[in-house]
Every structure is written in C-alpha cells, then in structure tokens.
Write a protein that holds these residues in place. Structure first.
Motif, PDB file in Angstrom:
ATOM      1  N   SER A 173       0.829  -1.197   0.000  1.00 24.78           N
ATOM      2  CA  SER A 173       0.000   0.000   0.000  1.00 24.78           C
ATOM      3  C   SER A 173       0.871   1.258   0.000  1.00 24.78           C
ATOM      4  N   PRO A 174       0.286   2.399  -0.335  1.00 23.03           N
ATOM      5  CA  PRO A 174       1.067   3.650  -0.303  1.00 23.03           C
ATOM      6  C   PRO A 174       1.704   3.930   1.056  1.00 23.03           C
ATOM      7  N   ALA A 175       1.084   3.464   2.147  1.00 25.03           N
ATOM      8  CA  ALA A 175       1.649   3.698   3.473  1.00 25.03           C
ATOM      9  C   ALA A 175       2.974   2.963   3.666  1.00 25.03           C
ATOM     10  N   SER A 176       3.180   1.878   2.916  1.00 25.40           N
ATOM     11  CA  SER A 176       4.408   1.092   3.040  1.00 25.40           C
ATOM     12  C   SER A 176       5.463   1.469   2.017  1.00 25.40           C
ATOM     13  N   ALA A 177       5.060   2.128   0.938  1.00 24.05           N
ATOM     14  CA  ALA A 177       5.989   2.458  -0.138  1.00 24.05           C
ATOM     15  C   ALA A 177       7.123   3.344   0.378  1.00 24.05           C
ATOM     16  N   GLY A 178       8.336   3.005  -0.015  1.00 26.06           N
ATOM     17  CA  GLY A 178       9.508   3.754   0.403  1.00 26.06           C
ATOM     18  C   GLY A 178      10.209   3.176   1.615  1.00 26.06           C
ATOM     19  N   LYS A 179       9.558   2.294   2.330  1.00 23.04           N
ATOM     20  CA  LYS A 179      10.168   1.635   3.483  1.00 23.04           C
ATOM     21  C   LYS A 179      10.877   0.361   3.029  1.00 23.04           C
ATOM     22  N   THR A 180      11.814  -0.110   3.831  1.00 26.75           N
ATOM     23  CA  THR A 180      12.346  -1.440   3.576  1.00 26.75           C
ATOM     24  C   THR A 180      11.276  -2.453   3.939  1.00 26.75           C
ATOM     25  N   TYR A 181      11.403  -3.662   3.368  1.00 23.68           N
ATOM     26  CA  TYR A 181      10.394  -4.678   3.673  1.00 23.68           C
ATOM     27  C   TYR A 181      10.353  -4.980   5.174  1.00 23.68           C
ATOM     28  N   LYS A 182      11.498  -4.998   5.812  1.00 21.03           N
ATOM     29  CA  LYS A 182      11.544  -5.265   7.249  1.00 21.03           C
ATOM     30  C   LYS A 182      10.785  -4.202   8.025  1.00 21.03           C
ATOM     31  N   GLU A 183      10.849  -2.965   7.567  1.00 18.24           N
ATOM     32  CA  GLU A 183      10.122  -1.884   8.228  1.00 18.24           C
ATOM     33  C   GLU A 183       8.624  -1.945   7.925  1.00 18.24           C
ATOM     34  N   ALA A 184       8.287  -2.368   6.730  1.00 18.60           N
ATOM     35  CA  ALA A 184       6.894  -2.302   6.284  1.00 18.60           C
ATOM     36  C   ALA A 184       6.048  -3.481   6.736  1.00 18.60           C
ATOM     37  N   ALA A 185       6.667  -4.651   6.869  1.00 16.33           N
ATOM     38  CA  ALA A 185       5.901  -5.879   7.102  1.00 16.33           C
ATOM     39  C   ALA A 185       5.926  -6.295   8.567  1.00 16.33           C
ATOM     40  N   LYS A 186       4.768  -6.601   9.093  1.00 13.34           N
ATOM     41  CA  LYS A 186       4.689  -7.254  10.393  1.00 13.34           C
ATOM     42  C   LYS A 186       4.703  -8.758  10.110  1.00 13.34           C
ATOM     43  N   TRP A 187       5.872  -9.351  10.192  1.00 10.85           N
ATOM     44  CA  TRP A 187       6.075 -10.729   9.743  1.00 10.85           C
ATOM     45  C   TRP A 187       5.394 -11.703  10.692  1.00 10.85           C
ATOM     46  N   ARG A 188       4.484 -12.504  10.144  1.00 12.59           N
ATOM     47  CA  ARG A 188       3.731 -13.459  10.969  1.00 12.59           C
ATOM     48  C   ARG A 188       3.858 -14.886  10.452  1.00 12.59           C
ATOM     49  N   ALA A 189       4.695 -15.106   9.453  1.00 14.48           N
ATOM     50  CA  ALA A 189       4.862 -16.454   8.903  1.00 14.48           C
ATOM     51  C   ALA A 189       5.587 -17.340   9.917  1.00 14.48           C
ATOM     52  N   ASP A 190       5.545 -18.655   9.668  1.00 12.46           N
ATOM     53  CA  ASP A 190       6.052 -19.615  10.649  1.00 12.46           C
ATOM     54  C   ASP A 190       7.528 -19.944  10.452  1.00 12.46           C
ATOM     55  N   THR A 191       8.225 -19.192   9.606  1.00 12.19           N
ATOM     56  CA  THR A 191       9.683 -19.258   9.491  1.00 12.19           C
ATOM     57  C   THR A 191      10.202 -17.828   9.520  1.00 12.19           C
ATOM     58  N   PRO A 192      11.474 -17.610   9.871  1.00 15.19           N
ATOM     59  CA  PRO A 192      11.985 -16.234   9.926  1.00 15.19           C
ATOM     60  C   PRO A 192      11.939 -15.543   8.573  1.00 15.19           C
ATOM     61  N   MET A 193      11.815 -14.223   8.601  1.00 17.97           N
ATOM     62  CA  MET A 193      11.860 -13.439   7.369  1.00 17.97           C
ATOM     63  C   MET A 193      13.203 -13.677   6.679  1.00 17.97           C
ATOM     64  N   PRO A 194      13.213 -14.056   5.412  1.00 21.56           N
ATOM     65  CA  PRO A 194      14.485 -14.298   4.724  1.00 21.56           C
ATOM     66  C   PRO A 194      15.348 -13.030   4.665  1.00 21.56           C
ATOM     67  N   ASP A 195      16.638 -13.186   4.888  1.00 25.53           N
ATOM     68  CA  ASP A 195      17.556 -12.046   4.848  1.00 25.53           C
ATOM     69  C   ASP A 195      17.543 -11.366   3.483  1.00 25.53           C
ATOM     70  N   SER A 196      17.262 -12.134   2.436  1.00 26.94           N
ATOM     71  CA  SER A 196      17.342 -11.597   1.082  1.00 26.94           C
ATOM     72  C   SER A 196      16.277 -10.541   0.787  1.00 26.94           C
ATOM     73  N   VAL A 197      15.209 -10.472   1.590  1.00 29.05           N
ATOM     74  CA  VAL A 197      14.142  -9.499   1.318  1.00 29.05           C
ATOM     75  C   VAL A 197      14.094  -8.361   2.330  1.00 29.05           C
ATOM     76  N   THR A 198      14.817  -8.469   3.426  1.00 25.30           N
ATOM     77  CA  THR A 198      14.654  -7.485   4.499  1.00 25.30           C
ATOM     78  C   THR A 198      14.939  -6.062   4.037  1.00 25.30           C
ATOM     79  N   ASP A 199      15.923  -5.878   3.173  1.00 24.68           N
ATOM     80  CA  ASP A 199      16.323  -4.534   2.767  1.00 24.68           C
ATOM     81  C   ASP A 199      15.783  -4.113   1.407  1.00 24.68           C
ATOM     82  N   ILE A 200      14.928  -4.923   0.799  1.00 25.54           N
ATOM     83  CA  ILE A 200      14.292  -4.508  -0.450  1.00 25.54           C
ATOM     84  C   ILE A 200      13.349  -3.347  -0.157  1.00 25.54           C
TER      85      ILE A 200
END
Length: 343
Positions: A35-62
């Motif tokens: 959403s526009p509220a998340s645009a411009g943030k890193t994925y780690k900043e934008a997403a409240k990660w709730r999946a059952d494995t850790p957030m992959p390092d490869s996407v955290t800084d996208i």
C-alpha cells in the motif's frame, strides 16, 4: 533465473509467497509492492512478519514500492498478486497492459471469459486463453488466476471422478481461519464456535468448479454441465480446509474405484508439484487438518472416508489453504507459464 515481483507483499499470502519464492530454483524476488503507506520503506520496516519461518535475509532490505506499473522494475517479467480483490480489479489489468504477466490469487476476474483459471494438474490447456486475451485486449502481458482456496481443495478430486460422468456435487466445508487473513476473524468470534457462512464463498465454489472442469475449444471455455451446491463454514483450525463432498455420477462406481482413481490421478512435473497429487486414506477418520495439511510440502490434496451413496459416492478432502490453496497455487501457475513459453 526469472526476476519476479510480489504484489501485496506485506499481507498473509504475500508472506507465504516470499517463503515459497525465496529458495525457488527458477524465480528470483526483485520487487515487492504494498500500500502507499508502506511504499519507500524497507520490507523489514513495512511488514509485520507473521509467517512460521523467519523473514528471509534476502528481502529485508528490499525497498517496497507502490503497486503501479511505473514503480516496478523493467527487468521484472512475472508478478505474483495477493492483492485484495478490489485493488486487484483496478491495477492488475493496467499491469498486464503494461507488459507484465500476472499470476494472481485475487478473486477478481476469475470468471471473466478470457482469463484463464488454472490448476496445472487439471486444466493446463486452458492457458491457451492467454492468446485469446492478448488478441482481444491488445495486451503484451497477461492475467491468469488460481481458484479460491476451497475450490482448489475439491476440484482435483472431482477431476479424478469425471471419468465416471459427474452429474452433481454437494459440498460442505470446514474452513480454517487463515483463509480470512490474520485479522479476518477475531478470537472472540471463532473460539468455541463455528460460523456457518463465509461471504461469497459458496458462489465461488459453485461457479469456479464448472469453469475449471470445462473444455477449452480454442476460443473459449465451455463450462462443465455438472450441478454444484456448496455450504461454507469457518471453524477454529489455523490452516487446512476440510471438505465433505457428495458426488453423483452417471456410472455406477464403488468407493474402492473412487479411491484408486484419485490415488492414480497424475501430478504435474513442475518444480513445486507434489510427487503425488492426491493422497488417499482407508481410515474413515482421515484426512484431518493438523495431521495432513502439510503433505507434499503443503501442495498435496488428501482424501478419505469413501462410502457409497444412492447416486454415487461421499468422501472427505483436505488441502493447506494458504499453500496449495493460495500462494503455492500462484507459484505453480507461474512455473507453468514459464514451461509453456509465456514469459
């Protein structure tokens, strides 16, 4: 490797898509939109990660971008969409017109005459509708859909039965809360309870099943003649949709024949395909969500409880609703697009 993007990447299905695509042998995550509220943030900043494995390092800084053709990288060919249907209806056609191929889990346009609704093991030939779509709409890209999570649980089992002349299907579902999204059903609603209505779900099962099992004649899909009626219910399981199915057939069929037909029904040969598409049980109390939803890494369908009825057979079936029924289905369709030369 094919550079891909995920639309609606911060949501529950978007997070499942990241789980499945991060280790993928053919796809590389290059773009994440939200959403526009998340645009411009890193994925780690934008997403409240709730999946059952850790957030992959490869996407955290996208850096998350807006869901807009102008914001998506030129190198991206394939987009996996987990957008809310209202948003998908607005932006997915624009993305396809801009040249992107969109493999979408969103419910909008599933029943459009020129939009392929695909389960690769069931109706891969319907992918030919993309050529019709491109001719009619003048698109360089394309839009295809996977079906609703409850539909995709049942239809492979019906495909195995179609050789016996499917005439009518009745289904009652017991659907997990994850199908409504993280905030879709509150704990006070569902704990110690069952909700005998899921908005729009019955209609989706009834219409999508007939399109999926229809015949593509080169110009359109002629929908299957069977009658389908559904009753959809929410129960307090986290993942795994369990369904009770009554199927009437023109041919006489025994429970053993039905079980054998489902067990023998072929899987696809795509990277995410389970080795065995439908796992069958002799036990009358299987499948069960907690025990069986993760078969085939969540991509298999399970069936059991086979018994004869006056018009055919009754059985139970189960699939993981956010993997086979959502994110995994979109990924499988992306693999089919690549295999068939549409990327």
């Amino acid at each position: 490797m094919v550079d891909v993007g995920i639309l609606g990447a911060t949501g529950a299905v978007g997070q499942r898509l990241i789980q499945l695509l991060e280790p993928h042998p053919e796809f590389d995550i290059a773009t994440l939109t939200a959403s526009p509220a998340s645009a411009g943030k890193t994925y780690k900043e934008a997403a409240k990660w709730r999946a059952d494995t850790p957030m992959p390092d490869s996407v955290t800084d996208i850096e998350v971008t807006a869901t807009d053709p102008d914001a998506i990288g030129d190198d991206v060919t394939l987009l996996f969409s987990s957008l809310p249907s209202g948003v998908g209806a607005e932006v997915e056609p624009d993305l396809a017109e801009a040249g992107y191929v969109v493999s979408s889990n969103s419910s909008n346009a599933r029943m459009a005459d020129d939009v392929p609704l695909i389960i690769p093991e069931v109706n891969a030939d319907h992918l030919g509708l993309i050529d019709v779509q491109r001719d009619d709409r003048g698109w360089d890209g394309a839009l295809l859909k996977n079906p609703n999570c409850s539909t995709i649980t049942m239809v492979p089992t019906l495909a195995a039965l179609d050789q016996y002349g499917l005439e009518s299907v009745r289904v009652s579902t017991l659907q997990a809360v994850s199908g409504a999204g993280y905030s879709g059903v509150t704990s006070m609603e569902i704990i110690d309870n069952a909700i005998p209505h899921i908005g729009g779900e019955e209609q989706k099962m009834e219409s999508e099943s007939r399109k999926l099992l229809g015949e593509f004649n080169g110009a359109e899909v002629v929908r299957h003649s069977m009658d389908v009626a559904a009753s959809c219910n929410r129960i307090p399981t986290i993942d795994g949709h369990l369904e009770n199915v009554w199927a009437d057939t023109s041919d006489d069929v025994t429970p053993d024949e039905v079980s054998a037909a489902m067990s023998a029904y072929p899987s696809a040969t795509l990277p995410s395909s389970p080795e065995r598409l439908i796992h069958t049980f002799e036990e009358p109390d299987r499948p069960q969500p907690r025990l069986d939803r993760n078969r085939g890494d969540g991509m298999a369908v399970s069936a059991g409880g086979f018994r004869r009825t006056e018009g055919g057979v009754q059985y139970n079936c189960l699939a993981h609703n956010t993997i086979r029924g959502a994110a995994g289905a979109s990924v499988l369709n992306g693999e089919l697009l690549l295999e068939e030369g549409y990327l």
